[in-house]
Design a protein around this motif. Structure first.
Motif, short mmCIF file in Angstrom:
data_model
loop_
_atom_site.label_atom_id
_atom_site.label_comp_id
_atom_site.label_asym_id
_atom_site.label_seq_id
_atom_site.Cartn_x
_atom_site.Cartn_y
_atom_site.Cartn_z
N PHE A 132 35.60 -86.43 -3.34
CA PHE A 132 36.09 -87.32 -4.38
C PHE A 132 36.00 -88.76 -3.85
O PHE A 132 36.52 -89.06 -2.78
N LYS A 135 39.05 -91.24 -2.18
CA LYS A 135 40.21 -90.36 -2.34
C LYS A 135 41.47 -90.93 -1.69
O LYS A 135 42.53 -90.96 -2.32
N HIS A 235 36.07 -86.78 -11.78
CA HIS A 235 35.01 -87.69 -11.35
C HIS A 235 33.67 -87.25 -11.93
O HIS A 235 33.27 -86.09 -11.78
N LEU A 307 40.48 -84.17 -8.71
CA LEU A 307 41.54 -84.45 -7.75
C LEU A 307 42.88 -84.23 -8.43
O LEU A 307 43.28 -85.02 -9.30
#
Length: 310
Positions: A132, A135, A235, A307
């Motif tokens: 990600f 992050k 994402h 996430l």
């Protein structure tokens, strides 16, 4: 001959017997009253076959209806006792706060509305999760314990949907919708500096309610998390947006009705509720800044990662 006081068993049975045609009418009404809650339970636990026009659910309802009808016809001599026992059961549920008359009505209403106004599911299938982006910066930026974020969330909750009744089991979701409404009705999109990916902390975005997609996602997630909701960030190739955890299929039926008939009637009129189903069967609603109502349309880009901020 068995006697009960001065009455024989045969005399007692005759006293509880209802004469035709009233026995058939009561049996039919009782059948409907019993079939509906059983059908709701079966609907939520049996696999959905996704047949056209929900034919699988129509057949399920008819099978239950016919089976209950045979049982009640076989018990027609004690129909009155069956009615009394059923009413006692629902009365006990009402007094104890468990499954009751109101719950049966709300479950059936939400289920039937969802069957006529289908939400639009999109399964997330990610064969290989990518890292990600940013992050650690995003996690640091979600300042859900900051008093300013908490106060903004409480303001939004006090401003929107405060008087909505009948959704006690979903009050955190309804409050999250209030936050969504306040943010998305005021959000001003502002791009990052050219050539740089700037991640604004939630308290920065709070000052002017402005920023790009990742700033909006961070701010939305922080506010909802500050009042106990569960969000995640999705994402895609060129976009990040937040989603809200709704629960399971039964929860979606209630939330679908709440959005389209109670909370966002104008914004969602004639439009589907869009959601994702994760690998555990959990349902997540889209809360993107482009959406005018929870579950608004996705930007339809390939999903690269998720996430969860639990």
């Amino acid at each position: 001959m068995i006697k009960l006081g001065s009455l024989t068993y045969q005399q007692l049975k005759e006293k509880f017997r209802i004469k035709s045609p009233w026995d058939l009418i009561i049996i039919f009404v009782l059948n409907i009253l019993i079939t509906i809650p059983i059908f709701i339970i079966a609907h939520h636990n049996f696999i959905t076959l996704d047949w056209a026009h929900h034919v699988d659910r129509v057949l399920l309802f008819l099978v239950i209806l016919i089976a209950i009808q045979f049982i009640l016809r076989a018990m027609r001599r004690v129909t009155l006792i069956s009615v009394i026992l059923y009413l006692i059961f629902l009365l006990f549920g009402t007094l104890s706060g468990k499954y009751n008359f109101k719950t049966v009505f709300e479950d059936y209403r939400s289920m039937m509305y969802t069957m006529s106004e289908d939400p639009y599911p999109q399964d997330i299938i990610i064969t290989k999760l990518l890292p990600f982006p940013n992050k650690s910066k995003i996690l640091d930026a979600v300042e859900y314990q900051n008093p300013k974020i908490r106060n903004f969330s409480i303001m939004a909750i006090d401003k929107h949907f405060k008087d909505v009744k009948g959704y006690h089991d979903y009050f955190t979701i309804i409050q999250s919708f209030a936050i969504f409404k306040e943010i998305n009705s005021r959000w001003n999109y502002v791009s990052d500096p050219k050539g740089h990916d700037y991640i604004a902390k939630a308290t920065e975005s709070l000052q002017y309610l402005s920023g790009d997609c990742d700033d909006h996602s961070v701010f939305m997630a922080a506010c909802i998390k500050s009042i106990g909701g569960t969000t995640r960030l999705i994402h895609t190739k060129g976009h990040i947006y937040p989603e809200l955890l709704i629960g399971n299929k039964k929860d979606l039926e209630h939330i679908n009705y709440a959005i389209k008939k109670v909370l966002f009637q104008t914004e969602s009129k004639g439009k589907p509720i869009n959601y994702h189903i994760d690998e555990r069967g959990n349902i997540w609603l889209n809360l993107d800044y482009t959406a005018k109502y929870p579950g608004g349309p996705f930007m339809n880009e390939e999903i690269l990662g998720a996430l969860t901020l639990d």
